[in-house]
Write an enzyme that holds these catalytic residues in place. Structure first.
Site, PDB file in Angstrom:
ATOM      1  N   GLU A  46       0.831  -1.217   0.000  1.00 25.12           N
ATOM      2  CA  GLU A  46       0.000   0.000   0.000  1.00 25.12           C
ATOM      3  C   GLU A  46       0.862   1.262   0.000  1.00 25.12           C
ATOM      4  O   GLU A  46       1.917   1.299   0.629  1.00 25.12           O
ATOM      5  CB  GLU A  46      -0.890   0.076   1.255  1.00 25.12           C
ATOM      6  CG  GLU A  46      -1.784  -1.107   1.473  1.00 25.12           C
ATOM      7  CD  GLU A  46      -2.987  -1.172   0.566  1.00 25.12           C
ATOM      8  OE1 GLU A  46      -3.265  -0.158  -0.116  1.00 25.12           O
ATOM      9  OE2 GLU A  46      -3.650  -2.215   0.551  1.00 25.12           O
ATOM     10  N   THR A  47       0.368   2.263  -0.714  1.00 27.63           N
ATOM     11  CA  THR A  47       0.899   3.625  -0.594  1.00 27.63           C
ATOM     12  C   THR A  47      -0.258   4.513  -0.156  1.00 27.63           C
ATOM     13  O   THR A  47      -1.344   4.482  -0.751  1.00 27.63           O
ATOM     14  CB  THR A  47       1.480   4.115  -1.922  1.00 27.63           C
ATOM     15  OG1 THR A  47       2.594   3.282  -2.280  1.00 27.63           O
ATOM     16  CG2 THR A  47       1.959   5.562  -1.822  1.00 27.63           C
TER      17      THR A  47
END
Length: 288
Positions: A46-47
């Site tokens: 995830e970002t």
């Protein structure tokens, strides 16, 4: 374009364990397609993108921000570990002055508060329902072969399938289980399942650290073969194991290679507090 960017390992007190997430601070609006491009570049599960809700907001002083999460493949509606990482960056690196932060997200308002032993996330608690074996038989056989399954549940809110493995297995079995995620997209392509949770009842105390339950989480449908430690999966697991064990306070361990610990408290308002540590391991500037 220059963006402050960080990587924080969530659900651990030590670097290089737990689940890493990239965290971007957005002073200004970002072109829509840039979110996905940056997430693909970072290539972590995830970002997270934290944005100001008003032009006069300040990352060190404001208490409410917008938050979005992207895997390398797509935007997701909820991500616990990247929310924890985002709060850690604001609390520990930006030195935000508030004890509680509110994030406006696709899953509504989520709160993160500082605690003595980490950061506590206030997340939705998602109910699970019994799932007919025959509907998901091919998926189960593809993923884990003839491994004995004791219970099958489904969370419609999150589209996660929960498989409780037989109580005859132990933590070591779950840790070493080879799970075939490569063929799951062909077997399950209806959109009903977006994540697969494998879980196991904890072993009785006696060790230095005992856990109420163990889990692993797989989400090839959103581009993540196995996720190291998953807050959103525990928003489902908390519901299941609370009913099974008759407990509102639990201690969980996700048995990925990196591993991570989560403290769980079911709240009177029907939500769940999930507690974990975080270690910021990288800070820099993204240029494009």
């Amino acid at each position: 374009m220059k963006l402050p960017i960080f990587i924080a390992d969530a659900f651990t007190a030590r670097a290089f364990r737990g689940n890493p997430a990239a965290v971007c601070l957005l002073e200004n609006e970002l072109d829509e397609d840039m979110h996905q491009k940056i997430a693909r570049e970072m290539n972590l599960s995830e970002t997270a993108f934290i944005r100001k809700l008003h032009p006069t907001d300040n990352f060190a002083q404001s208490s409410c921000f917008g938050l979005r999460w992207f895997t390398p493949a797509s935007e997701v509606p909820l991500c616990g570990h990247a929310t924890l990482a985002s709060a850690a960056v604001l609390f520990h690196k930006i030195k935000n002055m508030n004890s509680t932060l509110t994030f406006v997200t696709l899953s509504g308002e989520l709160r993160a508060r500082q605690a003595d032993d980490g950061i506590v996330l206030d997340l939705p608690l998602y109910p699970v329902y019994p799932q007919d074996f025959h509907e998901v038989e091919d998926l189960i056989k593809t993923a884990i072969g003839n491994t004995l399954v004791q219970d099958i549940c489904y969370s419609p809110d999150t589209r996660k399938l929960l498989l409780r493995l037989s109580d005859t297995y132990n933590r070591s079995f779950l840790e070493n289980l080879k799970v075939n995620t490569e063929n799951l997209l062909q077997v399950e392509n209806t959109g009903k399942v977006k994540g697969l949770i494998l879980t196991l009842k904890g072993e009785p105390g006696g060790q230095s650290q005992s856990f109420d339950f163990y889990s692993r989480y797989f989400a090839p449908w959103v581009g993540v073969a196995e996720d190291p430690v998953t807050g959103s999966a525990h928003a489902v697991l908390s519901s299941y194991w609370s009913q099974q064990l008759g407990k509102k306070e639990m201690h969980a361990f996700q048995c990925s290679q990196r591993g991570g610990e989560l403290g769980i408290s079911l709240r009177p308002d029907g939500r769940v507090d999930i507690r974990g540590g975080a270690a910021v391991v990288l800070e820099g500037t993204l240029t494009a």
